[in-house]
Write a protein that holds these residues in place. Sequence first.
Motif, PDB file in Angstrom:
ATOM      1  N   ASP A  25     -77.972  10.119  75.732  1.00 10.74           N
ATOM      2  CA  ASP A  25     -76.560  10.337  75.405  1.00 10.74           C
ATOM      3  C   ASP A  25     -75.691   9.134  75.737  1.00 10.74           C
ATOM      4  O   ASP A  25     -74.481   9.177  75.603  1.00 10.74           O
ATOM      5  CB  ASP A  25     -76.029  11.579  76.120  1.00 10.74           C
ATOM      6  CG  ASP A  25     -76.195  11.519  77.631  1.00 10.74           C
ATOM      7  OD1 ASP A  25     -76.892  10.617  78.129  1.00 10.74           O
ATOM      8  OD2 ASP A  25     -75.639  12.389  78.314  1.00 10.74           O
ATOM      9  N   SER A  59     -78.881  17.796  83.494  1.00 14.65           N
ATOM     10  CA  SER A  59     -77.937  17.831  82.371  1.00 14.65           C
ATOM     11  C   SER A  59     -78.674  18.037  81.049  1.00 14.65           C
ATOM     12  O   SER A  59     -78.123  17.788  79.980  1.00 14.65           O
ATOM     13  CB  SER A  59     -77.148  16.526  82.320  1.00 14.65           C
ATOM     14  OG  SER A  59     -76.339  16.411  83.456  1.00 14.65           O
ATOM     15  N   ASN A  60     -79.944  18.483  81.141  1.00 13.01           N
ATOM     16  CA  ASN A  60     -80.801  18.685  79.965  1.00 13.01           C
ATOM     17  C   ASN A  60     -81.035  17.408  79.179  1.00 13.01           C
ATOM     18  O   ASN A  60     -81.186  17.441  77.965  1.00 13.01           O
ATOM     19  CB  ASN A  60     -80.243  19.780  79.047  1.00 13.01           C
ATOM     20  CG  ASN A  60     -80.489  21.153  79.605  1.00 13.01           C
ATOM     21  OD1 ASN A  60     -81.477  21.375  80.301  1.00 13.01           O
ATOM     22  ND2 ASN A  60     -79.596  22.079  79.330  1.00 13.01           N
ATOM     23  N   ASN A 103     -78.960  16.580  73.479  1.00 15.31           N
ATOM     24  CA  ASN A 103     -77.956  17.619  73.610  1.00 15.31           C
ATOM     25  C   ASN A 103     -77.684  17.910  75.079  1.00 15.31           C
ATOM     26  O   ASN A 103     -78.135  18.925  75.597  1.00 15.31           O
ATOM     27  CB  ASN A 103     -78.456  18.874  72.893  1.00 15.31           C
ATOM     28  CG  ASN A 103     -77.366  19.588  72.167  1.00 15.31           C
ATOM     29  OD1 ASN A 103     -76.228  19.150  72.165  1.00 15.31           O
ATOM     30  ND2 ASN A 103     -77.711  20.694  71.552  1.00 15.31           N
ATOM     31  N   PRO A 104     -76.963  17.030  75.766  1.00  6.91           N
ATOM     32  CA  PRO A 104     -76.731  17.253  77.197  1.00  6.91           C
ATOM     33  C   PRO A 104     -75.860  18.471  77.456  1.00  6.91           C
ATOM     34  O   PRO A 104     -74.872  18.684  76.773  1.00  6.91           O
ATOM     35  CB  PRO A 104     -76.044  15.977  77.658  1.00  6.91           C
ATOM     36  CG  PRO A 104     -75.420  15.412  76.440  1.00  6.91           C
ATOM     37  CD  PRO A 104     -76.294  15.840  75.286  1.00  6.91           C
ATOM     38  N   GLU A 105     -76.291  19.250  78.410  1.00 13.24           N
ATOM     39  CA  GLU A 105     -75.529  20.418  78.835  1.00 13.24           C
ATOM     40  C   GLU A 105     -75.912  20.699  80.287  1.00 13.24           C
ATOM     41  O   GLU A 105     -77.070  20.981  80.580  1.00 13.24           O
ATOM     42  CB  GLU A 105     -75.873  21.623  77.959  1.00 13.24           C
ATOM     43  CG  GLU A 105     -75.049  22.846  78.273  1.00 13.24           C
ATOM     44  CD  GLU A 105     -75.359  23.975  77.315  1.00 13.24           C
ATOM     45  OE1 GLU A 105     -75.577  25.080  77.813  1.00 13.24           O
ATOM     46  OE2 GLU A 105     -75.403  23.741  76.108  1.00 13.24           O
ATOM     47  N   PRO A 106     -74.955  20.615  81.200  1.00 12.26           N
ATOM     48  CA  PRO A 106     -75.273  20.808  82.623  1.00 12.26           C
ATOM     49  C   PRO A 106     -75.871  22.189  82.897  1.00 12.26           C
ATOM     50  O   PRO A 106     -75.468  23.181  82.307  1.00 12.26           O
ATOM     51  CB  PRO A 106     -73.924  20.666  83.320  1.00 12.26           C
ATOM     52  CG  PRO A 106     -73.075  19.917  82.362  1.00 12.26           C
ATOM     53  CD  PRO A 106     -73.561  20.293  80.988  1.00 12.26           C
ATOM     54  N   GLN A 107     -76.876  22.196  83.764  1.00 14.64           N
ATOM     55  CA  GLN A 107     -77.502  23.438  84.182  1.00 14.64           C
ATOM     56  C   GLN A 107     -76.849  23.929  85.463  1.00 14.64           C
ATOM     57  O   GLN A 107     -76.426  23.139  86.294  1.00 14.64           O
ATOM     58  CB  GLN A 107     -78.992  23.232  84.452  1.00 14.64           C
ATOM     59  CG  GLN A 107     -79.799  22.818  83.263  1.00 14.64           C
ATOM     60  CD  GLN A 107     -81.244  22.579  83.643  1.00 14.64           C
ATOM     61  OE1 GLN A 107     -81.692  22.938  84.718  1.00 14.64           O
ATOM     62  NE2 GLN A 107     -81.980  21.957  82.744  1.00 14.64           N
TER      63      GLN A 107
END
Length: 72
Positions: free
Chosen positions: A48, A61-62, A27-31
């Motif tokens: 991903d 990016s998690n 579950n990529p999500e930028p920090q």
Amino acid sequence: MKQLLLFFFLITLGLACSKDDVNPSCNPEPQANCNCPELVLARVCGCDGVTYENPCLAECSNVFDYTEGACP
């Protein structure tokens, strides 16, 4: 015969990991506020299916599940 086996091995290896095989738990999500040395080139292939320039950028990016080297 050995050449044929080698050929099939290489084809299988090339098909083993593609962008279509993205890990569903990835579950990529930028920090925000993530500082990574962008000059460090140690490419990794994230779960991903994205190639990151180094592990720090992937983790920002998690994406913590990655392998060394660029994605195919």
